[in-house]
Design a protein around this motif. Structure first.
Motif, PDB file in Angstrom:
ATOM      1  N   ILE A   1       0.846  -1.191   0.000  1.00 60.15           N
ATOM      2  CA  ILE A   1       0.000   0.000   0.000  1.00 60.15           C
ATOM      3  C   ILE A   1       0.879   1.237   0.000  1.00 60.15           C
ATOM      4  O   ILE A   1       1.996   1.220   0.517  1.00 60.15           O
ATOM      5  CB  ILE A   1      -0.967   0.037   1.201  1.00 60.15           C
ATOM      6  CG1 ILE A   1      -0.200   0.145   2.522  1.00 60.15           C
ATOM      7  CG2 ILE A   1      -1.887  -1.164   1.202  1.00 60.15           C
ATOM      8  CD1 ILE A   1      -1.079   0.488   3.711  1.00 60.15           C
TER       9      ILE A   1
ATOM     10  N   ILE B   1       0.323   5.307   1.022  1.00 60.33           N
ATOM     11  CA  ILE B   1      -0.595   6.292   1.594  1.00 60.33           C
ATOM     12  C   ILE B   1      -0.506   7.557   0.752  1.00 60.33           C
ATOM     13  O   ILE B   1       0.546   8.199   0.679  1.00 60.33           O
ATOM     14  CB  ILE B   1      -0.278   6.553   3.072  1.00 60.33           C
ATOM     15  CG1 ILE B   1      -0.383   5.226   3.841  1.00 60.33           C
ATOM     16  CG2 ILE B   1      -1.206   7.611   3.642  1.00 60.33           C
ATOM     17  CD1 ILE B   1       0.159   5.249   5.241  1.00 60.33           C
TER      18      ILE B   1
ATOM     19  N   ILE C   1      -2.858   3.321  10.277  1.00 55.11           N
ATOM     20  CA  ILE C   1      -3.324   4.122   9.149  1.00 55.11           C
ATOM     21  C   ILE C   1      -4.660   4.746   9.553  1.00 55.11           C
ATOM     22  O   ILE C   1      -5.637   4.029   9.759  1.00 55.11           O
ATOM     23  CB  ILE C   1      -3.485   3.264   7.881  1.00 55.11           C
ATOM     24  CG1 ILE C   1      -2.148   2.578   7.559  1.00 55.11           C
ATOM     25  CG2 ILE C   1      -3.946   4.126   6.711  1.00 55.11           C
ATOM     26  CD1 ILE C   1      -2.238   1.527   6.503  1.00 55.11           C
TER      27      ILE C   1
ATOM     28  N   SER D   1      -7.913   8.056   5.484  1.00 54.29           N
ATOM     29  CA  SER D   1      -6.734   8.084   4.608  1.00 54.29           C
ATOM     30  C   SER D   1      -7.089   7.494   3.250  1.00 54.29           C
ATOM     31  O   SER D   1      -7.883   6.565   3.141  1.00 54.29           O
ATOM     32  CB  SER D   1      -5.588   7.270   5.216  1.00 54.29           C
ATOM     33  OG  SER D   1      -5.165   7.829   6.437  1.00 54.29           O
TER      34      SER D   1
ATOM     35  N   ILE E   1      -5.539   5.392   0.221  1.00 62.07           N
ATOM     36  CA  ILE E   1      -4.375   4.546  -0.047  1.00 62.07           C
ATOM     37  C   ILE E   1      -4.521   3.847  -1.393  1.00 62.07           C
ATOM     38  O   ILE E   1      -5.625   3.494  -1.803  1.00 62.07           O
ATOM     39  CB  ILE E   1      -4.120   3.509   1.082  1.00 62.07           C
ATOM     40  CG1 ILE E   1      -5.297   2.556   1.254  1.00 62.07           C
ATOM     41  CG2 ILE E   1      -3.795   4.194   2.390  1.00 62.07           C
ATOM     42  CD1 ILE E   1      -5.026   1.444   2.261  1.00 62.07           C
TER      43      ILE E   1
END
Length: 132
Positions: free
Chosen positions: A19, A21, A54, A58, A60
């Motif tokens: 992932i 961010i 996280i 967020s 991602i």
């Protein structure tokens, strides 16, 4: 609706993924890339295990390599909730987002086919149980 319930059907997974961010209330996380594991997947989302927290909200990007299929899926998502696990890892739940450059439609088709195979195997096991 039953279509919505089908799209939200989840299956356990241990697929490896990466992932990145893209957007977060914690600006120190922007651009961070993390190797993670999927815990479960559906046509519209994933639950992930991450070594870093996280925050909810967020955005991602996800690269997931599915062992049973050659190639990777590129997906965009938003963290809908995030839970701290007993082992110190974080388990965010993400909702996938459609995008021109993502593999969202291919992912949905892959998951629906996989869930169909699982249901078929489950039904077969029930039939064998009834016969035995």
């Amino acid at each position: 609706s039953s279509k919505r319930a089908q799209e939200d059907q989840r299956t356990e997974s241990d697929e490896r993924l990466f992932i990145q961010i893209v957007e977060s209330q914690d600006s120190g996380l922007h651009g961070t890339t993390v190797s993670c594991n999927a815990l479960d997947v559906s046509a519209n989302g994933l639950r992930i295990q991450s070594s870093i927290p996280i925050p909810q909200g967020s955005k991602i990007d996800i690269w997931i390599n599915v062992r049973s299929k050659l190639g990777k899926f590129f997906l965009s998502s938003r963290v809908m909730w995030s839970k701290l696990l007993d082992d110190g890892n974080c388990a965010p739940g993400v909702k996938l987002r459609k995008g021109d450059t993502t593999n969202f439609n291919q992912w949905q088709a892959h998951i629906k086919a996989a869930l169909g195979r699982l249901f078929y195997l489950w039904a077969l096991s029930g039939i064998f149980y009834l016969i035995a």
